[in-house]
Write a protein that holds these residues in place. Structure first.
Motif, short mmCIF file in Angstrom:
data_model
loop_
_atom_site.label_atom_id
_atom_site.label_comp_id
_atom_site.label_asym_id
_atom_site.label_seq_id
_atom_site.Cartn_x
_atom_site.Cartn_y
_atom_site.Cartn_z
N SER A 9 0.81 -1.21 0.00
CA SER A 9 0.00 0.00 0.00
C SER A 9 0.85 1.27 0.00
O SER A 9 0.38 2.34 -0.37
CB SER A 9 -0.93 0.00 1.22
OG SER A 9 -0.19 0.09 2.43
N THR A 10 2.10 1.16 0.42
CA THR A 10 2.97 2.34 0.49
C THR A 10 3.87 2.48 -0.73
O THR A 10 4.59 3.47 -0.85
CB THR A 10 3.85 2.28 1.75
OG1 THR A 10 4.65 1.09 1.70
CG2 THR A 10 3.00 2.27 3.01
N PRO A 187 16.25 -4.58 -7.32
CA PRO A 187 16.69 -3.31 -6.72
C PRO A 187 15.79 -2.86 -5.57
O PRO A 187 16.26 -2.20 -4.64
CB PRO A 187 16.64 -2.32 -7.89
CG PRO A 187 15.78 -2.95 -8.92
CD PRO A 187 15.95 -4.42 -8.76
N LEU A 188 14.51 -3.23 -5.60
CA LEU A 188 13.60 -2.88 -4.51
C LEU A 188 14.02 -3.57 -3.22
O LEU A 188 14.00 -2.96 -2.14
CB LEU A 188 12.17 -3.26 -4.89
CG LEU A 188 11.06 -2.94 -3.89
CD1 LEU A 188 11.03 -1.45 -3.59
CD2 LEU A 188 9.72 -3.41 -4.42
N ALA A 206 4.46 -3.25 -11.72
CA ALA A 206 5.14 -2.19 -12.45
C ALA A 206 5.32 -2.55 -13.92
O ALA A 206 5.18 -1.71 -14.82
CB ALA A 206 6.50 -1.90 -11.81
N THR A 207 5.62 -3.83 -14.17
CA THR A 207 5.80 -4.29 -15.55
C THR A 207 4.49 -4.23 -16.33
O THR A 207 4.47 -3.79 -17.48
CB THR A 207 6.36 -5.73 -15.56
OG1 THR A 207 7.60 -5.76 -14.85
CG2 THR A 207 6.59 -6.20 -16.98
N ARG A 253 12.89 5.50 -11.29
CA ARG A 253 11.83 6.18 -12.04
C ARG A 253 10.46 5.51 -11.80
O ARG A 253 9.44 6.20 -11.75
CB ARG A 253 12.13 6.13 -13.54
CG ARG A 253 13.32 6.96 -13.98
CD ARG A 253 12.99 8.45 -13.91
NE ARG A 253 14.15 9.27 -14.23
CZ ARG A 253 14.40 9.78 -15.45
NH1 ARG A 253 13.56 9.55 -16.43
NH2 ARG A 253 15.47 10.51 -15.65
N VAL A 254 10.47 4.22 -11.64
CA VAL A 254 9.21 3.48 -11.55
C VAL A 254 8.61 3.52 -10.15
O VAL A 254 7.40 3.65 -9.99
CB VAL A 254 9.41 2.02 -12.00
CG1 VAL A 254 8.14 1.20 -11.75
CG2 VAL A 254 9.78 1.96 -13.48
N ILE A 255 9.46 3.42 -9.13
CA ILE A 255 8.97 3.36 -7.75
C ILE A 255 9.29 4.66 -7.02
O ILE A 255 10.44 5.08 -6.97
CB ILE A 255 9.61 2.18 -6.99
CG1 ILE A 255 9.28 0.86 -7.69
CG2 ILE A 255 9.13 2.16 -5.55
CD1 ILE A 255 7.81 0.51 -7.70
N ASP A 256 8.26 5.28 -6.44
CA ASP A 256 8.48 6.48 -5.63
C ASP A 256 9.16 6.08 -4.33
O ASP A 256 8.74 5.12 -3.68
CB ASP A 256 7.14 7.16 -5.32
CG ASP A 256 6.74 8.09 -6.47
OD1 ASP A 256 7.63 8.45 -7.25
OD2 ASP A 256 5.56 8.41 -6.57
#
Length: 256
Positions: A9-10, A187-188, A206-207, A253-256
């Protein structure tokens, strides 16, 4: 809410475009220029592993395994690039580039989620090798294994064309699956203290939300690695670190 649900959720997934691909490649090249020793070090390691595998296969008179292993080699790329992700992370935060923490970056989490993810990748690679052997057996029946590295005309036969078609479809499906769960997931896990399931789900999400751009990125990475492997894996020394650095910026870029 469970811990996994709270983590999901975050995590906000951003939409990216092909312009972002150009930007992350520029940033990846910039990181390589800022830390060339580390880039060349990891690129050389990846290259030497490939050369060692090919040499061992030739010496063992099993050169017919070179194609399936080379085809599956990019599957382990995201995990081999963990050290490169850590270099980019440290450059971004202004932290010192120390060899020990960079090499041990994959074990930074207390619950060792990245090594668990790596086991999954190795398992997928082994599954691909088994499937490649099965596809060969289905295509050529009980015929003896042909060394396709010295008998390339085998690809022009009916069984050879069948093997190429089925092998390409199966390999592409497996590669797409592993790419989807790892392109953002690895990387996450390096960047945040979350579990491997949450990382996989987020990466797949994301994909899917950026399916065209991610597909273009996956195709670009695959073609670049294949081209880098052609001159006896020597091109990988430069290609691999730049793609690794760029992959970290893709994650950013994909994950805040």
């Amino acid at each position: 809410m469970t811990n996994a649900e709270t983590a999901l959720s975050t995590l906000k997934v951003n939409l990216i475009t092909k312009d972002d691909i150009r930007d992350i490649l520029r940033l990846g090249l910039a990181d390589f220029q800022r830390a060339p020793v580390f880039g060349l070090f990891f690129g050389l390691i990846f290259s030497l592993i490939g050369i060692a595998i090919v040499t061992a296969l030739y010496q063992g008179n099993v050169g017919y395994w070179i194609f399936p292993i080379a085809a599956g080699f990019p599957l382990i790329g995201p995990f081999a690039a963990v050290g490169l992700y850590e270099v980019s992370r440290r450059l971004e935060l202004g932290e010192p580039l120390a060899i020990r923490p960079i090499l041990l970056a994959g074990f930074r989490q207390k619950n060792a989620q990245l090594p668990l993810f790596a086991v999954f990748a190795v398992f997928a690679f082994l599954v691909w090798l088994v499937l490649a052997r099965v596809i060969f057996a289905i295509s050529f029946g009980t015929s003896p294994v042909t060394n396709i590295m010295t008998s390339l005309e085998v690809f022009l036969t009916g069984p050879g064309i069948l093997m190429l078609f089925v092998g390409t479809c199966v390999g592409a499906a497996l590669a797409a699956l592993l790419f989807a769960v790892s392109v953002i997931g690895v990387p996450l896990l390096l960047d945040r203290d979350i579990d491997v399931v949450t990382a996989m789900i987020t990466s797949v999400q994301a994909t899917l939300e950026n399916v065209k751009t991610m597909s273009a990125w996956g195709a670009f990475v695959t073609v670049s690695i294949v081209i880098g492997m052609l001159p006896i894996f020597l091109g990988v020394v430069l290609v691999f670190p730049i793609l690794g650095f760029a992959s970290w910026h893709l994650y950013q870029r994909v994950i805040d």
